[in-house]
Write a protein that holds these residues in place. Structure first.
Motif, PDB file in Angstrom:
ATOM      1  N   ASP A  53       0.841  -1.191   0.000  1.00 17.63           N
ATOM      2  CA  ASP A  53       0.000   0.000   0.000  1.00 17.63           C
ATOM      3  C   ASP A  53       0.884   1.253   0.000  1.00 17.63           C
ATOM      4  O   ASP A  53       1.993   1.257   0.549  1.00 17.63           O
ATOM      5  CB  ASP A  53      -0.907  -0.002   1.237  1.00 17.63           C
ATOM      6  N   TYR A  54       0.355   2.325  -0.593  1.00 14.08           N
ATOM      7  CA  TYR A  54       1.125   3.566  -0.688  1.00 14.08           C
ATOM      8  C   TYR A  54       1.347   4.225   0.672  1.00 14.08           C
ATOM      9  O   TYR A  54       2.175   5.127   0.796  1.00 14.08           O
ATOM     10  CB  TYR A  54       0.426   4.545  -1.631  1.00 14.08           C
ATOM     11  N   ARG A  55       0.613   3.793   1.681  1.00 10.41           N
ATOM     12  CA  ARG A  55       0.789   4.348   3.031  1.00 10.41           C
ATOM     13  C   ARG A  55       1.629   3.436   3.938  1.00 10.41           C
ATOM     14  O   ARG A  55       1.804   3.739   5.118  1.00 10.41           O
ATOM     15  CB  ARG A  55      -0.580   4.589   3.683  1.00 10.41           C
ATOM     16  N   ASP A  56       2.125   2.352   3.397  1.00 15.88           N
ATOM     17  CA  ASP A  56       2.903   1.396   4.170  1.00 15.88           C
ATOM     18  C   ASP A  56       4.306   1.966   4.415  1.00 15.88           C
ATOM     19  O   ASP A  56       5.139   2.010   3.516  1.00 15.88           O
ATOM     20  CB  ASP A  56       2.995   0.065   3.408  1.00 15.88           C
ATOM     21  N   HIS A  57       4.570   2.410   5.649  1.00 16.13           N
ATOM     22  CA  HIS A  57       5.831   3.083   5.938  1.00 16.13           C
ATOM     23  C   HIS A  57       7.035   2.163   5.773  1.00 16.13           C
ATOM     24  O   HIS A  57       8.117   2.616   5.350  1.00 16.13           O
ATOM     25  CB  HIS A  57       5.794   3.678   7.349  1.00 16.13           C
ATOM     26  N   ALA A  58       6.872   0.897   6.091  1.00 17.31           N
ATOM     27  CA  ALA A  58       7.994  -0.035   5.902  1.00 17.31           C
ATOM     28  C   ALA A  58       8.345  -0.160   4.424  1.00 17.31           C
ATOM     29  O   ALA A  58       9.532  -0.177   4.046  1.00 17.31           O
ATOM     30  CB  ALA A  58       7.648  -1.398   6.491  1.00 17.31           C
ATOM     31  N   ALA A  59       7.320  -0.233   3.568  1.00 15.76           N
ATOM     32  CA  ALA A  59       7.558  -0.320   2.127  1.00 15.76           C
ATOM     33  C   ALA A  59       8.150   0.977   1.590  1.00 15.76           C
ATOM     34  O   ALA A  59       9.068   0.966   0.753  1.00 15.76           O
ATOM     35  CB  ALA A  59       6.251  -0.650   1.406  1.00 15.76           C
ATOM     36  N   LEU A  60       7.641   2.105   2.065  1.00 13.88           N
ATOM     37  CA  LEU A  60       8.180   3.401   1.645  1.00 13.88           C
ATOM     38  C   LEU A  60       9.638   3.541   2.081  1.00 13.88           C
ATOM     39  O   LEU A  60      10.477   4.049   1.320  1.00 13.88           O
ATOM     40  CB  LEU A  60       7.339   4.536   2.221  1.00 13.88           C
ATOM     41  N   GLN A  61       9.938   3.084   3.300  1.00 10.55           N
ATOM     42  CA  GLN A  61      11.318   3.123   3.789  1.00 10.55           C
ATOM     43  C   GLN A  61      12.223   2.283   2.883  1.00 10.55           C
ATOM     44  O   GLN A  61      13.328   2.698   2.522  1.00 10.55           O
ATOM     45  CB  GLN A  61      11.371   2.587   5.213  1.00 10.55           C
ATOM     46  N   MET A  62      11.733   1.108   2.489  1.00 12.14           N
ATOM     47  CA  MET A  62      12.506   0.237   1.600  1.00 12.14           C
ATOM     48  C   MET A  62      12.772   0.935   0.269  1.00 12.14           C
ATOM     49  O   MET A  62      13.899   0.911  -0.255  1.00 12.14           O
ATOM     50  CB  MET A  62      11.733  -1.066   1.368  1.00 12.14           C
ATOM     51  N   LEU A  63      11.734   1.587  -0.279  1.00  8.44           N
ATOM     52  CA  LEU A  63      11.891   2.293  -1.551  1.00  8.44           C
ATOM     53  C   LEU A  63      12.881   3.441  -1.406  1.00  8.44           C
ATOM     54  O   LEU A  63      13.765   3.624  -2.253  1.00  8.44           O
ATOM     55  CB  LEU A  63      10.529   2.815  -2.019  1.00  8.44           C
ATOM     56  N   GLY A  64      12.729   4.216  -0.335  1.00 12.43           N
ATOM     57  CA  GLY A  64      13.619   5.355  -0.134  1.00 12.43           C
ATOM     58  C   GLY A  64      15.065   4.941   0.077  1.00 12.43           C
ATOM     59  O   GLY A  64      15.988   5.633  -0.384  1.00 12.43           O
ATOM     60  N   ASP A  65      15.282   3.822   0.757  1.00 19.26           N
ATOM     61  CA  ASP A  65      16.646   3.346   0.980  1.00 19.26           C
ATOM     62  C   ASP A  65      17.270   2.793  -0.300  1.00 19.26           C
ATOM     63  O   ASP A  65      18.488   2.869  -0.494  1.00 19.26           O
ATOM     64  CB  ASP A  65      16.658   2.256   2.053  1.00 19.26           C
ATOM     65  N   GLU A  66      16.443   2.216  -1.158  1.00 20.22           N
ATOM     66  CA  GLU A  66      16.924   1.557  -2.372  1.00 20.22           C
ATOM     67  C   GLU A  66      17.228   2.546  -3.486  1.00 20.22           C
ATOM     68  O   GLU A  66      18.107   2.299  -4.327  1.00 20.22           O
ATOM     69  CB  GLU A  66      15.873   0.549  -2.843  1.00 20.22           C
ATOM     70  N   CYS A  67      16.514   3.690  -3.500  1.00 21.79           N
ATOM     71  CA  CYS A  67      16.502   4.553  -4.685  1.00 21.79           C
ATOM     72  C   CYS A  67      17.276   5.847  -4.475  1.00 21.79           C
ATOM     73  O   CYS A  67      17.289   6.431  -3.391  1.00 21.79           O
ATOM     74  CB  CYS A  67      15.061   4.888  -5.066  1.00 21.79           C
ATOM     75  N   ALA A  68      17.893   6.305  -5.564  1.00 18.03           N
ATOM     76  CA  ALA A  68      18.586   7.589  -5.544  1.00 18.03           C
ATOM     77  C   ALA A  68      17.605   8.746  -5.579  1.00 18.03           C
ATOM     78  O   ALA A  68      17.917   9.856  -5.117  1.00 18.03           O
ATOM     79  CB  ALA A  68      19.542   7.677  -6.732  1.00 18.03           C
ATOM     80  N   ALA A  69      16.420   8.535  -6.136  1.00 19.43           N
ATOM     81  CA  ALA A  69      15.366   9.544  -6.183  1.00 19.43           C
ATOM     82  C   ALA A  69      14.068   8.836  -6.550  1.00 19.43           C
ATOM     83  O   ALA A  69      14.088   7.742  -7.131  1.00 19.43           O
ATOM     84  CB  ALA A  69      15.675  10.634  -7.210  1.00 19.43           C
ATOM     85  N   VAL A  70      12.933   9.468  -6.214  1.00 21.00           N
ATOM     86  CA  VAL A  70      11.618   8.853  -6.427  1.00 21.00           C
ATOM     87  C   VAL A  70      10.687   9.859  -7.082  1.00 21.00           C
ATOM     88  O   VAL A  70      10.696  11.055  -6.761  1.00 21.00           O
ATOM     89  CB  VAL A  70      11.009   8.365  -5.094  1.00 21.00           C
ATOM     90  N   THR A  71       9.863   9.367  -7.992  1.00 25.11           N
ATOM     91  CA  THR A  71       8.816  10.169  -8.621  1.00 25.11           C
ATOM     92  C   THR A  71       7.489   9.422  -8.483  1.00 25.11           C
ATOM     93  O   THR A  71       7.414   8.354  -7.883  1.00 25.11           O
ATOM     94  CB  THR A  71       9.153  10.451 -10.098  1.00 25.11           C
ATOM     95  N   THR A  72       6.439  10.011  -9.060  1.00 20.01           N
ATOM     96  CA  THR A  72       5.124   9.386  -9.004  1.00 20.01           C
ATOM     97  C   THR A  72       4.493   9.390 -10.387  1.00 20.01           C
ATOM     98  O   THR A  72       4.776  10.281 -11.197  1.00 20.01           O
ATOM     99  CB  THR A  72       4.200  10.113  -8.000  1.00 20.01           C
ATOM    100  N   GLU A  73       3.671   8.402 -10.662  1.00 18.81           N
ATOM    101  CA  GLU A  73       3.037   8.317 -11.981  1.00 18.81           C
ATOM    102  C   GLU A  73       1.582   8.758 -11.943  1.00 18.81           C
ATOM    103  O   GLU A  73       0.929   8.794 -12.973  1.00 18.81           O
ATOM    104  CB  GLU A  73       3.140   6.895 -12.540  1.00 18.81           C
ATOM    105  N   PHE A  74       1.056   9.085 -10.773  1.00 16.53           N
ATOM    106  CA  PHE A  74      -0.320   9.583 -10.709  1.00 16.53           C
ATOM    107  C   PHE A  74      -0.461  10.497  -9.498  1.00 16.53           C
ATOM    108  O   PHE A  74       0.315  10.398  -8.531  1.00 16.53           O
ATOM    109  CB  PHE A  74      -1.339   8.438 -10.666  1.00 16.53           C
ATOM    110  N   GLU A  75      -1.414  11.431  -9.564  1.00 19.06           N
ATOM    111  CA  GLU A  75      -1.484  12.469  -8.545  1.00 19.06           C
ATOM    112  C   GLU A  75      -2.223  12.052  -7.294  1.00 19.06           C
ATOM    113  O   GLU A  75      -2.201  12.775  -6.289  1.00 19.06           O
ATOM    114  CB  GLU A  75      -2.121  13.755  -9.098  1.00 19.06           C
ATOM    115  N   ASN A  76      -2.884  10.904  -7.297  1.00 19.25           N
ATOM    116  CA  ASN A  76      -3.674  10.517  -6.134  1.00 19.25           C
ATOM    117  C   ASN A  76      -2.907   9.668  -5.124  1.00 19.25           C
ATOM    118  O   ASN A  76      -3.502   9.124  -4.195  1.00 19.25           O
ATOM    119  CB  ASN A  76      -4.956   9.805  -6.583  1.00 19.25           C
TER     120      ASN A  76
END
Length: 373
Positions: A53-76
């Motif tokens: 889920d987009y609100r899953d902080h553990a998943a977001l943390q994983m993405l942020g740690d893995e990536c040099a930068a992050v974008t989004t493909e939709f505004e919602n």
């Protein structure tokens, strides 16, 4: 600058994320996608798919740690998730720009506060605001939910106070916008890419035609007066500057029967009306998204050929696959399918672009292909 072999993240696994992934791979980057759908079109191509889920902080943390930068493909995507990610890596566009674009009240207020024109509107939070709106605006009107409306969803034409109140209740009484329905001569859009330092590349204005609230075709260059096109480009650039924007952004406009130019919506991402850039521009809107995310200067937005983009909806599949061989007989046509597993009426399954020496010829070829499919 973030250079090739780095991993880039994208929130959302739909067709826009898929085309971003293809562009990033072509440029030598790896891609991680966060999307709850295990079969998302972008996730199937990405180097890593975090199904959460987009609100899953553990998943977001994983993405942020893995990536040099992050974008989004939709505004919602929740703006709070972008705020969370920004504590771990660069996020472009930023949460505030997305927060404004995902709420029609905030969006239209932002446009108006920057001395740019929209259709006359009133913000609706309760039934009394609708009554106030009918004292200020002229019917016919549209009642639109402030959030989660797209492709004609979340809006209803209302001509009387009773109709508006009934529509408000039917939506569940959420915040809405009550807006005068203007008489249109045309609908157009401007796609631009704005880098970290404010350098901006703007594509030619596209002329958009909708069916049932869903974009059907985009013609480029738009068949409008040059003065109107120049004004649209200027208005879009002023919005991007006002937002302090970094990334690809689309601005949709109404041209009224009287020739006035009104801003309808902002999309803080690549846009359906910019899909023609995959074949007809020196730099596609998805390469631009990669470049802006990585702190690179925008590429040249030069139009290489007049072009028509035609959306392919799930209705076309009916009881069998479309007859693609008929499209492939046309050497000027380019097919793009999105890898979606199930075709449903109204669902965007792909598009095709037709390039030709002049726009009328491209229109003719596109119409023949559509009829044969």
């Amino acid at each position: 600058m973030i250079l090739p072999d780095a991993t880039l993240g994208v929130l959302g696994g739909g067709q826009l994320g898929r085309m971003f992934t293809l562009a990033a791979h072509a440029m030598g980057y790896r891609v991680a996608v966060l999307d709850p759908d295990p079969h998302s079109p972008a996730g199937m191509l990405a180097d890593q798919h975090i199904a959460a889920d987009y609100r899953d902080h553990a998943a977001l943390q994983m993405l942020g740690d893995e990536c040099a930068a992050v974008t989004t493909e939709f505004e919602n995507v929740p703006a709070e998730s972008l705020d969370f990610l920004a504590r771990h890596c660069p996020v472009r566009p930023g949460a505030e720009a997305v927060r404004i674009a995902q709420d029609r009240i905030a969006e239209k207020s932002f446009v108006r506060d920057h001395d740019l024109a929209t259709a006359p509107f009133v913000a609706v939070y309760e039934a009394g605001d609708i009554e106030q709106g009918f004292s200020e605006l002229e019917p016919p009107m549209l009642l639109k939910t402030a959030r989660l409306g797209y492709d004609g969803k979340g809006q209803m034409e209302v001509n009387t106070l009773d109709e508006a109140l009934a529509a408000f209740g039917q939506f569940g009484n959420p915040p809405c916008v009550l807006e005068e329905r203007v008489e249109l001569a045309a609908e157009v859009s401007v796609i631009l890419a704005r880098g970290l330092d404010g350098e901006t590349a703007v594509y030619p204005v596209g002329e958009n035609h909708h069916v049932g609230g869903i974009l059907d075709t985009t013609l480029v260059p738009a068949r409008i007066r040059q003065e109107t096109a120049d004004e649209a480009v200027d208005m879009a650039a002023r919005l991007a500057d006002g937002l302090g924007y970094c990334g690809v952004m689309a601005v949709e406009f109404f041209i009224t029967a009287q020739g006035a130019l009104l801003i309808n919506e902002i999309a803080p991402r690549p846009h359906n009306s910019g899909h023609y850039t995959l074949d007809a521009s020196l730099t596609s809107q998805f390469e631009q998204q990669v470049r802006c995310l990585c702190g690179l200067p925008p590429g040249d937005s030069l139009l290489l050929s007049p072009v028509v983009m035609v959306n392919l909806l799930g209705d076309l599949w009916a009881d069998r696959a479309p007859r693609w061989e008929r499209l492939f007989r046309q050497p000027q046509a380019k097919l793009h399918l999105y890898g979606k597993r199930h075709a449903r009426p109204g669902r965007k399954m792909g598009h095709f672009n037709v390039l030709a020496p002049d726009l009328d010829q491209a229109i003719g070829i596109a119409e023949r292909i559509r009829a044969e499919l």
